[in-house]
Design a protein around this motif. Structure first.
Motif, PDB file in Angstrom:
ATOM      1  N   PHE A  20       0.836  -1.201   0.000  1.00 18.49           N
ATOM      2  CA  PHE A  20       0.000   0.000   0.000  1.00 18.49           C
ATOM      3  C   PHE A  20       0.870   1.250   0.000  1.00 18.49           C
ATOM      4  O   PHE A  20       1.725   1.432   0.882  1.00 18.49           O
ATOM      5  CB  PHE A  20      -0.897   0.031   1.247  1.00 18.49           C
ATOM      6  N   TRP A  21       0.649   2.126  -1.005  1.00 16.16           N
ATOM      7  CA  TRP A  21       1.222   3.462  -0.936  1.00 16.16           C
ATOM      8  C   TRP A  21       0.396   4.336   0.008  1.00 16.16           C
ATOM      9  O   TRP A  21       0.927   5.162   0.722  1.00 16.16           O
ATOM     10  CB  TRP A  21       1.261   4.094  -2.324  1.00 16.16           C
ATOM     11  N   ASP A  22      -0.901   4.144  -0.051  1.00 20.35           N
ATOM     12  CA  ASP A  22      -1.835   4.785   0.866  1.00 20.35           C
ATOM     13  C   ASP A  22      -3.057   3.881   0.948  1.00 20.35           C
ATOM     14  O   ASP A  22      -3.054   2.759   0.439  1.00 20.35           O
ATOM     15  CB  ASP A  22      -2.195   6.215   0.423  1.00 20.35           C
ATOM     16  N   ARG A  23      -4.117   4.354   1.573  1.00 19.76           N
ATOM     17  CA  ARG A  23      -5.289   3.507   1.786  1.00 19.76           C
ATOM     18  C   ARG A  23      -5.914   3.047   0.475  1.00 19.76           C
ATOM     19  O   ARG A  23      -6.497   1.962   0.394  1.00 19.76           O
ATOM     20  CB  ARG A  23      -6.327   4.267   2.612  1.00 19.76           C
ATOM     21  N   TYR A  24      -5.816   3.848  -0.588  1.00 18.90           N
ATOM     22  CA  TYR A  24      -6.531   3.544  -1.829  1.00 18.90           C
ATOM     23  C   TYR A  24      -5.621   3.172  -2.992  1.00 18.90           C
ATOM     24  O   TYR A  24      -6.113   2.873  -4.077  1.00 18.90           O
ATOM     25  CB  TYR A  24      -7.399   4.739  -2.221  1.00 18.90           C
ATOM     26  N   SER A  25      -4.307   3.190  -2.827  1.00 17.97           N
ATOM     27  CA  SER A  25      -3.380   2.852  -3.905  1.00 17.97           C
ATOM     28  C   SER A  25      -2.492   1.698  -3.458  1.00 17.97           C
ATOM     29  O   SER A  25      -1.905   1.744  -2.367  1.00 17.97           O
ATOM     30  CB  SER A  25      -2.517   4.060  -4.277  1.00 17.97           C
ATOM     31  N   TYR A  26      -2.396   0.676  -4.315  1.00 18.79           N
ATOM     32  CA  TYR A  26      -1.628  -0.501  -3.931  1.00 18.79           C
ATOM     33  C   TYR A  26      -1.190  -1.272  -5.172  1.00 18.79           C
ATOM     34  O   TYR A  26      -1.691  -1.058  -6.278  1.00 18.79           O
ATOM     35  CB  TYR A  26      -2.447  -1.417  -3.023  1.00 18.79           C
TER      36      TYR A  26
END
Length: 484
Positions: free
Chosen positions: A266-272
């Motif tokens: 995960f780069w952040d909660r919505y990007s992976y």
């Protein structure tokens, strides 16, 4: 032959109960209208030789309606058309069109009822003339009605649950592809408040039973993923996927099951980004690697790509969305089994056969102060899973460009171009292909808000591998519409 089979008032009056409430007023807008259109064509029968011209007079009456209420909506657009041909070949005909949809939330329970219905005139056979319309003939009336019940929780809580069950009826004027069906889908995922795990479970089921021969198809797909940690860094997960497709081409190769282990970063909660190794428990695929990339830097942009194994080996899914104040771009690619697709019917094929549909679409729209540009591109490839008919595959691709320009408050213009290519593969005769071109130029003028006119020209061209089906046609038209 009159085509007056469905009374639209049944949908409108019957659905008012979805909106009405004694303590809450609904915003109702009803717009009856009448119209007349004069169309001149230099090739009414769309032939390459012995062309006949005709002036077609269309008389139209219809109603547009919207009902906006508390947690509910109804939309209706219904029209009756009578076409009169001066060439006296017996082509005079009634046609009707319907576009209806409605929904109503049941209080604050999370449940919602929805209903939809449509009547449209589609090409009888896309190999005979894929661009057939009510002016040229070679169309059939297709009717569809659907009723559903859905439920959704608050995704901001600990879980995000979305589900829907539905029933559907489709009838066609020529009785080809008539079926009744029902199905449902469930998506169960972690809510946004969950910080230490993520999960996604989805179930889809669709059952279609032909009205004439009783042949049915069932589509079942179950997928699940469960992993640890959702905020940043690496997250291990397990996944499984099950699919079963039964129908006239029932085969052990239409049932697949695989499971795997992997990791997601995960780069952040919505990007992976994730990758997994999967163990196949069926006779179709061997063990395989799979992966997915999901980038969502903001609520206006998304890039998603997924690779895995499904029926017939490699499978891909893609979605790209980007929206700015003036420019919107959407690209999607999807592969799925399907059947009973009447608007893709070809003589020599079985409409109840299972086939694998691969579809890619790109839509780009640019909106300026006075001008809107629209560009679309598509490709559809349908491969029968185990052909029992003469037609084994069909393939099409197309492009469309439209420019709409507002010259003044009352006057606007439009220029359009469309191109489509169809290719069909038969056991008996090999490949057949058709190329279609369409040009249009028209203008709309509003004398008053309730009185509008539209005039223009259209050109159609078809080039086929069977030269007997070649044609070109030019149309000139003038339309007048009055609203009440």
């Amino acid at each position: 032959m009159a085509r007056l089979r469905i009374n639209p008032s049944v949908f409108l009056l019957g659905s008012l109960s979805l909106i009405g409430h004694p303590s809450q007023a609904a915003d109702v807008k009803l717009t009856p209208y009448v119209g007349t259109e004069f169309t001149f064509t230099d090739n009414v029968n769309r032939t390459d030789t012995d062309k006949k011209s005709s002036l077609i007079t269309t008389l139209e009456a219809g109603i547009e309606a919207t009902v906006q209420g508390s947690r509910g909506y109804i939309g209706l657009d219904y029209a009756l058309n009578y076409l009169f041909y001066t060439n006296a070949d017996g082509n005079d005909e009634f046609y009707q069109n319907l576009d209806f949809n409605a929904f109503k939330g049941l209080g604050r329970s999370g449940f919602q009822i929805d209903a939809s219905a449509s009547i449209e005139n589609i090409a009888t056979d896309i190999a005979t003339d894929a661009n057939a319309d009510v002016i040229s003939g070679d169309t059939i009336q297709s009717n569809q009605a659907e009723l559903g019940l859905s439920y959704q929780t608050n995704p901001l809580s600990t879980m995000d649950l979305r589900s829907r069950i539905y029933t559907r009826v489709i009838t066609n004027e020529d009785d080809i592809g008539n079926y009744t069906g029902w199905g449902g889908n469930v998506t169960y995922a972690n809510g946004r408040s969950v910080k230490d795990v993520f999960w996604l479970f989805s179930l889809n089921y669709d059952d279609r039973e032909g009205k004439d021969d009783g042949v049915s198809t069932q589509f079942t797909r179950i997928s699940e993923i469960f992993g640890l940690q959702t905020i940043g860094g690496f997250a291990p997960f397990i996944r499984l996927n099950y699919e079963n497709y039964d129908g006239v081409t029932d085969s052990s190769e239409n049932e697949i099951f695989n499971w795997g282990i992997g990791t997601r970063y995960f780069w952040d909660r919505y990007s992976y980004f994730d990758v997994s190794y999967n163990f196949s428990e069926d006779d179709v695929n061997s063990d395989f690697w799979a992966g997915a990339l999901n980038l969502s830097p903001n609520d206006k942009t998304r890039f998603y790509f997924e690779y895995g194994k499904r029926l017939r080996g490699d499978a891909y899914t893609a979605e790209i969305r980007n929206r700015s104040r003036r420019w919107t771009n959407i690209f999607t690619y999807d592969e799925r089994p399907d059947s009973y697709e009447r608007d893709r019917f070809v003589e020599g094929g079985r409409i109840d056969e299972l086939y694998l549909r691969k579809e890619a679409r790109w839509l780009s729209e640019l909106g300026l102060r006075r001008t809107r540009y629209s560009f679309s591109l598509y490709q559809i490839d349908r491969e029968t899973l185990e052909s029992l008919s003469d037609l084994t595959d069909d393939y099409s691709r197309g492009i469309e460009l439209d420019v709409n320009h507002r010259l003044s408050r009352a006057l606007s213009g439009h220029i359009g171009y469309g191109y489509e290519r169809y290719e069909f593969t038969y056991v008996s005769q090999g490949k057949d292909s058709d190329d279609y071109h369409r040009f249009s130029l028209d203008a709309t003028y509003a004398f008053r808000p309730e009185l509008t006119t539209r005039t223009g020209a259209e050109y159609y061209n078809r080039s086929s591998s069977n030269s007997l089906r070649d044609y070109d046609e030019t149309r000139l038209f003038l339309d007048v519409r009055v609203e009440f």
